[in-house]
Design an enzyme around this catalytic site. Structure first.
Site, mmCIF file in Angstrom:
data_model
loop_
_atom_site.group_PDB
_atom_site.id
_atom_site.type_symbol
_atom_site.label_atom_id
_atom_site.label_comp_id
_atom_site.label_asym_id
_atom_site.label_seq_id
_atom_site.Cartn_x
_atom_site.Cartn_y
_atom_site.Cartn_z
ATOM 1 N N LYS A 13 54.524 32.573 4.643
ATOM 2 C CA LYS A 13 53.530 33.772 3.935
ATOM 3 C C LYS A 13 53.653 34.942 4.466
ATOM 4 C CE LYS A 13 49.645 31.299 4.174
ATOM 5 N NZ LYS A 13 50.170 30.079 4.923
ATOM 6 N N ARG A 88 41.559 31.468 0.580
ATOM 7 C CA ARG A 88 41.750 30.292 1.153
ATOM 8 C C ARG A 88 41.082 29.110 0.655
ATOM 9 N NH1 ARG A 88 44.601 31.753 5.709
ATOM 10 N NH2 ARG A 88 45.121 30.060 7.052
ATOM 11 N N ARG A 127 57.012 27.985 16.820
ATOM 12 C CA ARG A 127 56.587 29.347 17.181
ATOM 13 C C ARG A 127 55.565 29.498 18.082
ATOM 14 N NH1 ARG A 127 53.580 31.172 11.513
ATOM 15 N NH2 ARG A 127 51.859 30.823 12.694
ATOM 16 N N ARG A 132 51.464 32.388 19.895
ATOM 17 C CA ARG A 132 50.083 32.328 19.011
ATOM 18 C C ARG A 132 49.149 31.344 19.516
ATOM 19 N NH1 ARG A 132 49.845 33.377 12.485
ATOM 20 N NH2 ARG A 132 48.290 31.569 12.548
ATOM 21 N N ARG A 143 44.770 22.831 11.368
ATOM 22 C CA ARG A 143 45.150 23.773 10.116
ATOM 23 C C ARG A 143 45.967 23.116 9.029
ATOM 24 N NH1 ARG A 143 48.528 27.301 13.771
ATOM 25 N NH2 ARG A 143 49.064 28.584 11.933
HETATM 26 P P1 ADP Z 1 48.356 30.026 8.800
HETATM 27 O O1 ADP Z 1 48.363 30.429 7.356
HETATM 28 O O2 ADP Z 1 49.595 30.060 9.473
HETATM 29 O O3 ADP Z 1 47.357 29.259 9.276
HETATM 30 P P2 ADP Z 1 46.750 32.837 9.063
HETATM 31 O O4 ADP Z 1 47.389 34.121 9.965
HETATM 32 O O5 ADP Z 1 46.843 32.917 7.506
HETATM 33 O O6 ADP Z 1 47.702 31.555 9.494
HETATM 34 O O7 ADP Z 1 45.461 32.334 9.454
HETATM 35 C C1 ADP Z 1 44.975 31.909 10.983
HETATM 36 C C2 ADP Z 1 43.457 31.703 10.971
HETATM 37 O O8 ADP Z 1 42.793 32.974 10.643
HETATM 38 C C3 ADP Z 1 42.883 30.540 10.197
HETATM 39 O O9 ADP Z 1 43.417 29.324 10.768
HETATM 40 C C4 ADP Z 1 41.471 30.836 9.713
HETATM 41 O O10 ADP Z 1 40.864 30.469 11.225
HETATM 42 C C5 ADP Z 1 41.396 32.316 9.886
HETATM 43 N N1 ADP Z 1 41.569 32.926 8.543
HETATM 44 C C6 ADP Z 1 42.645 33.677 7.940
HETATM 45 N N2 ADP Z 1 42.235 33.860 6.570
HETATM 46 C C7 ADP Z 1 41.027 33.227 6.280
HETATM 47 C C8 ADP Z 1 40.291 33.099 5.066
HETATM 48 N N3 ADP Z 1 40.687 33.589 3.937
HETATM 49 N N4 ADP Z 1 39.304 32.352 5.235
HETATM 50 C C9 ADP Z 1 38.950 31.530 6.367
HETATM 51 N N5 ADP Z 1 39.645 31.648 7.404
HETATM 52 C C10 ADP Z 1 40.865 32.465 7.533
#
Ligand code: ADP
Length: 189
Positions: A13, A88, A127, A132, A143
């Site tokens: 993404k 999400r 990664r 990270r 996750r």
């Molecule tokens: P990925 O899709 O690889 O898990 P992201 O960068 O989208 O990585 O998200 C990393 C973290 O940020 C998530 O595990 C969560 O803790 C938080 N997060 C991001 N976007 C949201 C959201 N829309 N609602 C709740 N938590 C979020």
């Protein structure tokens, strides 16, 4: 153009969001990047969200909306946006449809980057070496579980609205990009 990217962690993404934003001349709004920025800057909000991110749990909606809303207001006034990581959950998607700018956080198409957990796992553990903190093995598993439980229901939600475009995310990055652009341009025509 207002797009949403959906897919398991590791489905691409972030990468596709950047490339597509450049292609369409729209803003890439990544909720994860916005939240990590708050953490890195040690803002009060950053302090509040850090443990959720580190544990692979969802950040509470109020906090997510507070970081995303400002970025979206700006982007909506410009040429549009590509949302990555938000919405999400079903609750976030429903609230996004109902809330500001003029007619809610509008969505023209939802791109689903379809990838197995197995491939996602191997991409994410690769990664981890890049630093990270939420890419350690147990947090990756959490996750993925949170994705299947909380985010996957969005596929049905957007499919019912006839917005969902499923893309095979196994292919090399440029090929995935080309497939997405073809799918979006075909549905916009
Ligand atoms: P990925 O899709 O690889 O898990 P992201 O960068 O989208 O990585 O998200 C990393 C973290 O940020 C998530 O595990 C969560 O803790 C938080 N997060 C991001 N976007 C949201 C959201 N829309 N609602 C709740 N938590 C979020």
């Amino acid at each position: 153009m207002r797009l949403v990217l959906l897919g398991v962690p590791g489905s691409g993404k972030g990468t596709q969001g950047e490339v597509l934003a450049a292609h369409y001349g729209i803003r890439h709004v990544s909720s994860g990047d916005l939240l990590r920025h708050e953490v890195a800057a040690h803002t009060p909000l950053g302090e509040e969200v850090k443990s959720f991110i580190d544990d692979g749990e969802l950040v509470p909606d109020e906090l997510v909306f507070s970081v995303v809303a400002g970025a979206l207001d700006d982007a909506a006034r410009a040429q549009g946006y590509i949302l990555d990581g938000f919405p999400r959950t079903l609750a976030q998607a429903q609230r996004a449809r109902a809330s500001a700018p003029p007619a809610g956080i509008a969505v023209d198409a939802v791109v689903y980057l379809d990838l197995s957990d197995k491939v996602a796992r191997s991409r994410l553990s690769g990664r981890a070496a890049e630093g990270r903190v939420d890419d350690g093995d147990s947090v990756i598993e959490r996750r993925l579980a949170v994705y299947h439980h909380a985010t996957q229901p969005l596929l049905g939600f957007y499919r019912a609205l006839r917005l969902l475009r499923a893309i095979d995310a196994n292919a090399p990055i440029p090929q995935v990009t080309a497939t997405i652009i073809a799918a979006i341009d075909a549905s916009a025509a």
